[in-house]
Structures are given as structure tokens and as C-alpha cells.
Design a protein around this motif. Sequence first.
Motif: not given
Lengths: 157, 126
Positions: A112, A117, A123, A125-129, B102, B112, B115-122
Motif C-alpha cells: 500500500x 484500517x 488482517x 498477513x504482511x503489510x508492505x509500504x 517495522x 490504522x 499516513x502511517x508507514x507499516x512494514x510488518x507481519x500482522x
Amino acid sequence: MDENNTEMDENNSELASDEIQSTPIDNDSKAVNIGSGVRVDGRIEGAETSDVSGTLTGTLKSSNININSKGAFSGDMSGQEITISGNVDGEINSESYLIVNNSANIKGVIEYASLQVSYGARIQGTLRHRGSVQSYTPISDDEIKEDEISENQESDQ
Amino acid sequence: MALFGSSEKKPEVKTDFMFDTDSTINQSTLAKDIKINGSLESTDYIDFSGHLTGTIKSQTINLKPGSYVKGTVTADTITIEGEVDGDIQAKDIYIKSTAKIKGNIRYQNIDIQNGSIINADLFYSS
């Protein structure tokens, strides 16, 4: 009067027969609408707006995507503005806004640019900015040496 | 008689004081310039604006804009406005627009803001 009427009728009948023979007017709206209860399996590309209230399995490429609360999608989807209120299993790739409503249930990888959200959404899984530099673990020198050694050993044998 | 009178008053004051501490939440505020290596633990409420490497645990944690945590954050309710690199675990997680995350997020409810920057496993758990 009578003559006119018959003429009119003839004209009308001519028109009617023309309409039946001619193909329906082209739909230029580039819209995809999958109603609830409808199942689609395949690949959709070049759509401008896609509304899914039914079940779609496969690949979806569309500028705007709406997976409504009754909708279910599994596969890969990519678009600009995506709104998820239903079930998604797979990959979501949004180039601009991705909105996940509280009724959504997502499993998979989400890429994204801007994500919102709502409280209650699930959710997994994995979120990738998009635009973030993804961290890759570089191969350490030790691993390379080990590889060389194993190769050497193989060549010796 | 005078002594007896004063000893009567003292318990009154004490009970008032006790009542006050029971009703108020223990709220800790840690300012921007604080740097912690290790663990930070509270039973109630932490407002954190500093830098922490290690673990932070409380019932409610507010990670303010400019804060940085590398490690584990555990709480019932977490509001993130700063930067986190590591594991986050909470029942309710609110990620604000200034947040940068991260790592891994384990949650029951998540909110959420864009504007937030998230690179993570949920990981969702009911």
C-alpha cells in the motif's frame, strides 16, 4: 388519420426489428459489477471500477476496486483506490488509497501507499509500504565462504 | 486527652489519602530526552516520548510522536505515534498517522490511520 397511423406503425415495427437485429449499445463505462451470489473465476483487466458483492477468484486489475461486505475475493488484485469490506485471501496491491472497513477479513500480503484500517477489521498477513526501502538481509561473507568450500569439496570428489 | 484527640484525627487523614491513591491511575510520563536500555514496566499507564531499546510493558502505553522503541511493546491498549522496530502485542492497537512500524504486530483489534508507514507481519488472535 388512419393512413398516418399505419405509417407510424410501419415505422415503429421497422425500428423494432432494427433493434432486435443490431447488437446492444457498447458499454464504455469500463465497470465490472459482480452481484451477490455470482461466482466468477478468471482474469479481469483494464477495468475502471470493479464492485464485487459475489465471489471472484483469480486476478483483478482495476483503478477502483470495492470488495463489498458480502463479497469474497481470492487471488491477486491491483489498483489505485481499493476499499475492502468483505473477505480477501491473497495479494492486494494498492498504488494510492487502501481502505479496510471494520467488516473486512483479509489474509495475505498487502502492499500500500496509504492505508486506513477501521477498528474491528481482521488482517492476517504482511503489510508492505510502497516506497519504503525493504530490508534484505545481505549474504554474509561466512555463508559465501561455506558455499565456496562446499563447491570445492564437490569438485574434489 | 489532647493526645487522644490528635490520634483520632490522624487515621481520618490517612484514609482520605488511601482513598485518593486507589481511585487515581498511576500515570508515568517519560520525556523526549530519556534513553533507556533495558525494560520499562508499569501496571497502569505510560506516556513515552523517549528512546528505548528493550521491552516496555504496561496496561496502557502511548508512544508519542518522536519516540523510538527497538524491542518489544506489550500492553492492553497501545497508541503508536512514534517509531517501533520489533514486536508489538496488545488487545487494542491504535496506529496514528505519524507512526512508523517495522516488525510483528499481534492484536485483537487494530485501527490504522492513513499516513502511517507499516512494514510488518500482522497476527490476529481472538
